[in-house]
Write an enzyme that holds these catalytic residues in place. Structure first.
Site, PDB file in Angstrom:
ATOM      1  N   HIS A  69      20.758  18.535 118.060  1.00 41.63           N
ATOM      2  CA  HIS A  69      19.718  17.788 117.350  1.00 41.63           C
ATOM      3  C   HIS A  69      19.686  18.197 115.879  1.00 41.63           C
ATOM      4  O   HIS A  69      19.898  19.361 115.550  1.00 41.63           O
ATOM      5  CB  HIS A  69      18.349  18.051 117.994  1.00 41.63           C
ATOM      6  CG  HIS A  69      17.279  17.152 117.471  1.00 41.63           C
ATOM      7  ND1 HIS A  69      16.607  17.419 116.303  1.00 41.63           N
ATOM      8  CD2 HIS A  69      16.778  15.989 117.953  1.00 41.63           C
ATOM      9  CE1 HIS A  69      15.726  16.453 116.090  1.00 41.63           C
ATOM     10  NE2 HIS A  69      15.811  15.569 117.072  1.00 41.63           N
ATOM     11  N   ASP A 113      12.905   8.869 120.724  1.00 41.30           N
ATOM     12  CA  ASP A 113      12.538   9.840 119.691  1.00 41.30           C
ATOM     13  C   ASP A 113      11.018   9.937 119.574  1.00 41.30           C
ATOM     14  O   ASP A 113      10.461  10.044 118.487  1.00 41.30           O
ATOM     15  CB  ASP A 113      13.162   9.510 118.331  1.00 41.30           C
ATOM     16  CG  ASP A 113      13.384  10.751 117.462  1.00 41.30           C
ATOM     17  OD1 ASP A 113      12.931  11.839 117.873  1.00 41.30           O
ATOM     18  OD2 ASP A 113      13.989  10.624 116.395  1.00 41.30           O
TER      19      ASP A 113
END
Length: 371
Positions: A210, A333
């Site tokens: 990430h 997200d």
């Protein structure tokens, strides 16, 4: 039987819409498809306290401070997006589940938000990783049909990191790992992190790579215009990390290692032709060690891609062509992006029923070992 123009247009529009959803054009109802969202963020009160302590004591230590920690957790303006992010990151029960229900999301794969435990000293980072993973496992135990989870660990101490990776999978039942990119301005191709990559391969669980704000070595140009965050810096930083893994030969040494990239692959699908082209040239003139495969081959073999925070149909088409349909997964997200918008995007994408099932749940079930 005569059909007027309005009826014809209505029927044609319905047929096109049904085709774009992968549904039969005759309007018959389509069986519901399980929706697993694969990059959904959370935080813990202990982490927030530790983040704020280091941010206030060392405000210039990392670009993560102005791009995330302070704006979200240090007394955000009531009613602002930052205030909502703070509340929703800390919630793993009522509000999150209500949002999922309203949007039609069956499961979230939870992972700790940036910068995770990676900006702390090794002892503190390792301790916080354990408590964070316990917090995550408890939430999954409360809602086993709705949540799965990715464990964090402290790359600062590879020995303890491996120990926590094994505990997370074998004892807590977590589904993979989250690494918020660089640690101490180093990337996972660095030799000291080899035990972590070896453990991920042995455990057969992916590492979700990430983004976070650019490391100190590349942060300078990103400090202006709010460029360090999701508008540009996050993707550039994570994409750079992934290219380092490919070009360093990591995937020659660990051929079964799986890495997951969010945000439609952090721009790598766009760059893939040039990466292949230049890797050959640089190997021939001695500027880099020859690789066993082309970068694009590693991308399809070792890397999976999620759609998190990126709702562009033309980009999804490119990602499917570059990564292969078996390596593409849907994500929201949350809470940084809107769940309903992400659902509408994937439901409206021009996909076959088989492609839609692969992206929405089958690939995630296989890669993250979800029943």
């Amino acid at each position: 039987m005569r059909t007027n123009r309005r009826e014809f247009l209505a029927a044609t529009t319905a047929g096109i819409a049904a085709a774009s959803l992968g549904a039969p054009a005759d309007g018959r109802p389509q069986a519901p498809i399980r929706r697993i969202a694969t990059e959904e963020a959370f935080a813990t009160p202990e982490l927030v306290k530790a983040w704020l302590a280091i941010a206030r004591a060392e405000p210039g230590s990392s670009l993560d401070v102005p791009t995330g920690i302070l704006s979200i957790f240090d007394n955000p303006r009531p009613g602002s997006n930052q205030d909502r992010f703070r509340r929703q990151l800390l919630d793993l029960d009522a509000e999150r589940l209500a949002d999922m229900e309203a949007a039609g999301v069956d499961m979230q794969i939870l992972s700790v938000t940036i910068p995770g435990v990676q900006m702390f000293e090794p002892d503190m980072a390792s301790a916080l990783a354990i408590t964070t993973n316990d917090h995550l496992a408890a939430a999954i135990a409360r809602h086993p049909r709705r949540f799965a989870g990715l464990a964090c660990f402290a790359p600062q101490d590879p020995v303890r990191a491996v120990r926590e990776m094994e505990r997370a999978v074998k004892m807590l039942g977590l589904n993979g790992f989250i690494v918020n990119s660089h640690t101490g301005n180093l990337y996972l191709d660095d030799a000291r992190f080899a035990p972590i990559l070896e453990a991920a391969q042995a455990l057969d669980r992916p590492i979700y790579l990430h983004p976070r704000a650019p490391s100190n070595g590349m942060a300078g140009p990103f400090r202006d215009y709010s460029m360090g965050g999701s508008i540009w810096g996050f993707g550039v930083e994570a994409g750079t990390h992934a290219v380092r893994l490919i070009l360093s030969g990591v995937f020659d040494r660990y051929p079964r290692l799986r890495i997951v990239l969010g945000h439609m692959g952090e721009a790598l699908p766009f760059w893939m032709w040039r990466l292949d082209h230049m890797a050959v040239r640089r190997a021939k003139d001695g500027r880099m060690k020859p690789l066993a495969l082309a970068p694009s081959a590693y991308f399809r073999r070792n890397i999976a891609v999620t759609t998190s925070g990126f709702e562009a149909p033309e980009v999804l088409e490119l990602v499917i062509k570059t990564a292969g349909i078996e390596n593409v997964m849907w994500a929201i997200d949350y809470p940084y992006e809107n769940s309903r918008d992400a659902v509408a995007f994937i439901d409206g994408a021009r996909l076959t029923p088989a492609q839609r099932s692969s992206i929405l749940h089958r690939n995630a079930e296989r890669l993250f070992h979800i029943e």
